[in-house]
Design a protein around this motif. Structure first.
Motif, PDB file in Angstrom:
ATOM      1  N   ASP A 112       0.820  -1.224   0.000  1.00 37.26           N
ATOM      2  CA  ASP A 112       0.000   0.000   0.000  1.00 37.26           C
ATOM      3  C   ASP A 112       0.848   1.265   0.000  1.00 37.26           C
ATOM      4  O   ASP A 112       0.558   2.234   0.705  1.00 37.26           O
ATOM      5  CB  ASP A 112      -0.975   0.012   1.190  1.00 37.26           C
ATOM      6  N   THR A 113       1.912   1.243  -0.789  1.00 34.67           N
ATOM      7  CA  THR A 113       2.786   2.409  -0.909  1.00 34.67           C
ATOM      8  C   THR A 113       2.878   2.842  -2.368  1.00 34.67           C
ATOM      9  O   THR A 113       2.530   2.088  -3.278  1.00 34.67           O
ATOM     10  CB  THR A 113       4.212   2.092  -0.404  1.00 34.67           C
ATOM     11  N   THR A 114       3.376   4.040  -2.555  1.00 35.29           N
ATOM     12  CA  THR A 114       3.657   4.528  -3.906  1.00 35.29           C
ATOM     13  C   THR A 114       4.653   3.590  -4.585  1.00 35.29           C
ATOM     14  O   THR A 114       4.539   3.316  -5.779  1.00 35.29           O
ATOM     15  CB  THR A 114       4.243   5.956  -3.827  1.00 35.29           C
ATOM     16  N   ALA A 115       5.616   3.095  -3.818  1.00 31.74           N
ATOM     17  CA  ALA A 115       6.624   2.187  -4.376  1.00 31.74           C
ATOM     18  C   ALA A 115       5.977   0.920  -4.923  1.00 31.74           C
ATOM     19  O   ALA A 115       6.323   0.459  -6.021  1.00 31.74           O
ATOM     20  CB  ALA A 115       7.674   1.841  -3.323  1.00 31.74           C
ATOM     21  N   GLU A 116       5.032   0.353  -4.183  1.00 32.63           N
ATOM     22  CA  GLU A 116       4.355  -0.860  -4.664  1.00 32.63           C
ATOM     23  C   GLU A 116       3.719  -0.598  -6.027  1.00 32.63           C
ATOM     24  O   GLU A 116       3.883  -1.372  -6.972  1.00 32.63           O
ATOM     25  CB  GLU A 116       3.283  -1.323  -3.672  1.00 32.63           C
ATOM     26  N   THR A 117       2.999   0.503  -6.146  1.00 33.09           N
ATOM     27  CA  THR A 117       2.353   0.867  -7.414  1.00 33.09           C
ATOM     28  C   THR A 117       3.396   1.066  -8.511  1.00 33.09           C
ATOM     29  O   THR A 117       3.232   0.576  -9.633  1.00 33.09           O
ATOM     30  CB  THR A 117       1.521   2.154  -7.222  1.00 33.09           C
ATOM     31  N   PHE A 118       4.465   1.765  -8.188  1.00 28.70           N
ATOM     32  CA  PHE A 118       5.540   2.035  -9.148  1.00 28.70           C
ATOM     33  C   PHE A 118       6.102   0.737  -9.713  1.00 28.70           C
ATOM     34  O   PHE A 118       6.252   0.579 -10.927  1.00 28.70           O
ATOM     35  CB  PHE A 118       6.645   2.848  -8.448  1.00 28.70           C
ATOM     36  N   TYR A 119       6.419  -0.215  -8.827  1.00 21.89           N
ATOM     37  CA  TYR A 119       7.020  -1.465  -9.300  1.00 21.89           C
ATOM     38  C   TYR A 119       6.035  -2.289 -10.122  1.00 21.89           C
ATOM     39  O   TYR A 119       6.415  -2.866 -11.141  1.00 21.89           O
ATOM     40  CB  TYR A 119       7.596  -2.272  -8.131  1.00 21.89           C
ATOM     41  N   ARG A 120       4.794  -2.336  -9.716  1.00 21.99           N
ATOM     42  CA  ARG A 120       3.789  -3.074 -10.508  1.00 21.99           C
ATOM     43  C   ARG A 120       3.685  -2.480 -11.910  1.00 21.99           C
ATOM     44  O   ARG A 120       3.634  -3.202 -12.902  1.00 21.99           O
ATOM     45  CB  ARG A 120       2.429  -3.035  -9.821  1.00 21.99           C
ATOM     46  N   MET A 121       3.654  -1.159 -11.992  1.00 22.90           N
ATOM     47  CA  MET A 121       3.538  -0.488 -13.291  1.00 22.90           C
ATOM     48  C   MET A 121       4.809  -0.641 -14.129  1.00 22.90           C
ATOM     49  O   MET A 121       4.777  -0.451 -15.343  1.00 22.90           O
ATOM     50  CB  MET A 121       3.208   0.998 -13.090  1.00 22.90           C
ATOM     51  N   SER A 122       5.910  -0.982 -13.487  1.00 23.62           N
ATOM     52  CA  SER A 122       7.194  -1.118 -14.185  1.00 23.62           C
ATOM     53  C   SER A 122       7.471  -2.547 -14.640  1.00 23.62           C
ATOM     54  O   SER A 122       8.558  -2.833 -15.134  1.00 23.62           O
ATOM     55  CB  SER A 122       8.325  -0.650 -13.261  1.00 23.62           C
ATOM     56  N   GLY A 123       6.500  -3.441 -14.448  1.00 20.88           N
ATOM     57  CA  GLY A 123       6.659  -4.803 -14.935  1.00 20.88           C
ATOM     58  C   GLY A 123       7.106  -5.824 -13.904  1.00 20.88           C
ATOM     59  O   GLY A 123       7.261  -7.003 -14.218  1.00 20.88           O
ATOM     60  N   TRP A 124       7.327  -5.388 -12.666  1.00 22.87           N
ATOM     61  CA  TRP A 124       7.717  -6.318 -11.607  1.00 22.87           C
ATOM     62  C   TRP A 124       6.523  -7.198 -11.241  1.00 22.87           C
ATOM     63  O   TRP A 124       5.387  -6.735 -11.243  1.00 22.87           O
ATOM     64  CB  TRP A 124       8.176  -5.548 -10.375  1.00 22.87           C
ATOM     65  N   LYS A 125       6.806  -8.470 -10.918  1.00 18.41           N
ATOM     66  CA  LYS A 125       5.759  -9.425 -10.559  1.00 18.41           C
ATOM     67  C   LYS A 125       5.874  -9.789  -9.083  1.00 18.41           C
ATOM     68  O   LYS A 125       6.967 -10.110  -8.600  1.00 18.41           O
ATOM     69  CB  LYS A 125       5.881 -10.711 -11.390  1.00 18.41           C
ATOM     70  N   GLU A 126       4.734  -9.775  -8.385  1.00 15.99           N
ATOM     71  CA  GLU A 126       4.713 -10.152  -6.973  1.00 15.99           C
ATOM     72  C   GLU A 126       4.966 -11.650  -6.860  1.00 15.99           C
ATOM     73  O   GLU A 126       4.336 -12.452  -7.551  1.00 15.99           O
ATOM     74  CB  GLU A 126       3.358  -9.790  -6.371  1.00 15.99           C
ATOM     75  N   THR A 127       5.920 -12.028  -5.992  1.00 16.30           N
ATOM     76  CA  THR A 127       6.266 -13.448  -5.848  1.00 16.30           C
ATOM     77  C   THR A 127       6.107 -13.952  -4.420  1.00 16.30           C
ATOM     78  O   THR A 127       6.460 -15.079  -4.128  1.00 16.30           O
ATOM     79  CB  THR A 127       7.716 -13.713  -6.306  1.00 16.30           C
TER      80      THR A 127
END
Length: 148
Positions: A112-127
């Motif tokens: 629930d941070t700006t960073a979480e959103t940033f990484y999701r939008m940058s193609g990172w996948k939650e593992t």
């Protein structure tokens, strides 16, 4: 505002610490947890780092840990957020990493941070999860190269 992205140098560590301790998300419970010596080790022994600089002031930085294939840090001073600085640091770091490396790279960030959103939008996948409730993200060489 002219932002220069360059490789971090030992003399940048005091300003890197200022940026790290100014952030509003993913804060350190105790600023003493990340020492100048830690920064030096990750910048020059374990990996590499970059700084974003404007008018001789460091306003952001990123550090990659090659021993753990991990993004150790990516932070922008709150006064300079939403100006594309984090994106530039992120891209320089990943382009450098994937130049000679095909291993997946990972990071952890608070939910629930700006960073979480940033990484999701940058193609990172939650593992999964990492540490104290952080979300663990990974990105592969192929996802990164196909994103460019």
């Amino acid at each position: 505002m002219n932002i220069i992205i360059r490789e971090a140098q030992p003399e940048d560590i005091p300003q890197i610490q200022i940026v790290r301790n100014s952030v509003k998300e993913n804060t350190l419970s105790d600023p003493g947890l990340v020492t100048d010596k830690d920064c030096e080790e990750f910048l020059f022994e374990r990996g590499k780092g970059w700084v974003a600089e404007t008018e001789d002031q460091i306003v952001g930085f990123s550090i990659i840990d090659l021993k753990e294939n991990n993004i150790w840090a990516l932070f922008v001073h709150p006064d300079f957020e939403n100006k594309g600085i984090g994106r530039k640091l992120h891209n320089v770091m990943l382009n450098w990493y994937f130049e000679d490396n095909r291993e997946n790279i990972w990071l952890g960030t608070s939910p629930d941070t700006t960073a979480e959103t940033f990484y999701r939008m940058s193609g990172w996948k939650e593992t999964g999860t990492h540490g104290k409730g952080e979300i663990k993200f990974e990105i592969t060489y192929h996802i990164w190269k196909n994103k460019e």
